[in-house]
Design a protein around this motif. Structure first.
Motif, PDB file in Angstrom:
ATOM      1  N   UNK A  81       1.532   6.662  -6.931  1.00 38.07           N
ATOM      2  CA  UNK A  81       0.303   7.489  -7.417  1.00 38.07           C
ATOM      3  C   UNK A  81       0.783   9.132  -7.136  1.00 38.07           C
ATOM      4  N   UNK A  82       1.256   9.402  -5.996  1.00 36.97           N
ATOM      5  CA  UNK A  82       1.488  10.716  -5.860  1.00 36.97           C
ATOM      6  C   UNK A  82       2.684  11.344  -6.572  1.00 36.97           C
TER       7      UNK A  82
ATOM      8  N   UNK B  89      -9.558   6.163  -4.413  1.00 44.31           N
ATOM      9  CA  UNK B  89      -9.643   5.356  -5.721  1.00 44.31           C
ATOM     10  C   UNK B  89     -10.753   4.449  -5.595  1.00 44.31           C
TER      11      UNK B  89
ATOM     12  N   UNK C  70       0.970  -1.310   0.000  1.00 46.24           N
ATOM     13  CA  UNK C  70       0.045   0.053   0.087  1.00 46.24           C
ATOM     14  C   UNK C  70       0.684   1.182  -0.082  1.00 46.24           C
ATOM     15  N   UNK C  71       1.768   1.253   0.808  1.00 47.48           N
ATOM     16  CA  UNK C  71       2.795   2.299   0.954  1.00 47.48           C
ATOM     17  C   UNK C  71       3.596   2.817  -0.306  1.00 47.48           C
TER      18      UNK C  71
ATOM     19  N   UNK D 184       0.974   4.072  -2.889  1.00 52.17           N
ATOM     20  CA  UNK D 184       0.581   5.475  -2.701  1.00 52.17           C
ATOM     21  C   UNK D 184       1.713   6.370  -3.135  1.00 52.17           C
TER      22      UNK D 184
ATOM     23  N   UNK E 185      -1.262  10.798  -2.625  1.00 52.34           N
ATOM     24  CA  UNK E 185      -2.624  10.176  -2.753  1.00 52.34           C
ATOM     25  C   UNK E 185      -2.996   9.107  -1.962  1.00 52.34           C
ATOM     26  N   UNK E 186      -4.160   8.678  -1.651  1.00 52.59           N
ATOM     27  CA  UNK E 186      -4.264   7.661  -0.883  1.00 52.59           C
ATOM     28  C   UNK E 186      -5.003   6.339  -1.513  1.00 52.59           C
ATOM     29  N   UNK E 187      -5.097   5.487  -1.201  1.00 50.43           N
ATOM     30  CA  UNK E 187      -5.598   4.186  -1.879  1.00 50.43           C
ATOM     31  C   UNK E 187      -7.482   4.414  -1.722  1.00 50.43           C
TER      32      UNK E 187
END
Lengths: 179, 143
Positions: A176-177, B6, A169-170, A173, B1-3
């Motif tokens: 994505x950032x 989405x 997850x880290x 993210x 951005x956080x999961x």
């Protein structure tokens, strides 16, 4: 029909074909999507899902009842999937990031993919993960499986899976950032 | 951005009626695979027959090679040089007594019992004996 009844049909020579057909119909979609999310391309997923059920058929006699049927089928699918990706890497003599690039290109060009920009970005972020970590992420995030179930399928401890998922997850993210 | 930002969605799709047809396609592959059990049985049979057959072939091959050389064990031993034989005997546990026991004296020429060159050289005159005794400090009268 639950798995116990299915197994009874699979153990009886007179109903084995019928039982197998029921098993395929029961699990085909779950197994297909499990594979498809890993290999991206529909044709590859189609080949692998058939191979998985052929293996299930061949080895159903050695299935032990101390494991759940669906866990066993999932495990075969997971192994087939990871083997496919490993062979792809070896066959092409490519480092892992090139296989990832190839899969990322398929995201843009393959038919039967329909997602908006942010969805495709998420999928590309997933391709940056090691295959096993990506598989764990898919099972937890998309398939919403419990850690205990994933543990039985992958043979990895729950603690390790939690750490793996958190790490994934880290990384996602961060991608994505930054992209 | 956080999961969480989405929306969770499956972006992949399949051709029309794919899941309707998949069980039939898998079933046909499974039916094709049925003869594989026969093939696997044949393989087992082949392995069971091939093992002893291979052993027989190897034995025949070994003997044919041995016979083709046309040489007996004695012939082969005769080709071994004396130096090699001594080197071999030095490295084995065979004792001198065992070697002597293995010898057939009736087939060996023991020329030195006859008056050959060695014995002839042993014949010395009295003067030569005296000179030899003097050299080694031996009193000839004691003999």
């Amino acid at each position: 029909m639950d798995d116990k009844e299915l197994l009874l049909k699979l153990r009886n020579p007179e109903t084995i074909n019928y039982g197998f057909n029921l098993l395929v119909r029961k699990y085909q979609q779950k197994i297909y999507w499990h594979i498809r999310k890993m290999v991206i391309d529909h044709d590859d997923a189609d080949d692998i899902v058939q191979d998985v059920f052929v293996k299930v058929w061949k080895h159903i006699g050695s299935f032990r009842e101390d494991a759940q049927l669906y866990t066993w089928v999932y495990r075969i699918a997971t192994n087939e999937c990871l083997n496919f990706l490993r062979k792809k890497k070896l066959r092409l003599f490519l480092p892992i990031h090139d296989v990832q690039n190839e899969l990322a290109e398929k995201l843009d060009s393959s038919p039967f993919i329909d997602g908006d920009e942010i969805q495709l970005k998420l999928q590309k972020a997933l391709l940056k993960l090691p295959n096993k970590q990506r598989m764990v992420f898919n099972m937890k995030y998309f398939d919403e499986m419990k850690y205990e179930e994933i543990s039985k399928i992958t043979g990895t401890s729950v603690g390790s899976l939690k750490a793996n998922y958190h790490h994934a997850v880290k990384k996602i993210e961060k991608f994505l950032t930054n992209n | 951005m956080k999961l969480e930002d989405i929306k969770k969605k499956n972006i992949y799709s399949v051709p029309d009626r794919y899941f309707d047809q998949l069980p039939t396609r898998i079933q046909s592959r499974v039916n094709e695979k049925k003869p594989v059990w026969g093939l696997s049985l044949s393989w087992n049979l082949t392995l069971r027959v091939a093992g002893p057959a291979l052993a027989v072939i190897l034995i025949i091959f070994y003997f044919s090679i041995s016979n083709n050389t046309g040489q007996s064990t004695d012939d082969l031993l005769a080709q071994v040089t004396t130096e090699d034989m001594i080197a071999y005997l030095e490295t084995t546990d065979i004792t001198t007594d065992e070697i002597i026991e293995g010898l057939d004296f009736s087939t060996i020429d023991l020329d030195f019992y006859e008056e050959g060159p060695i014995m002839q050289n042993m014949e010395m005159s009295d003067e030569e004996y005296d000179a030899l005794f003097d050299e080694y400090g031996i009193d000839g009268d004691l003999l």
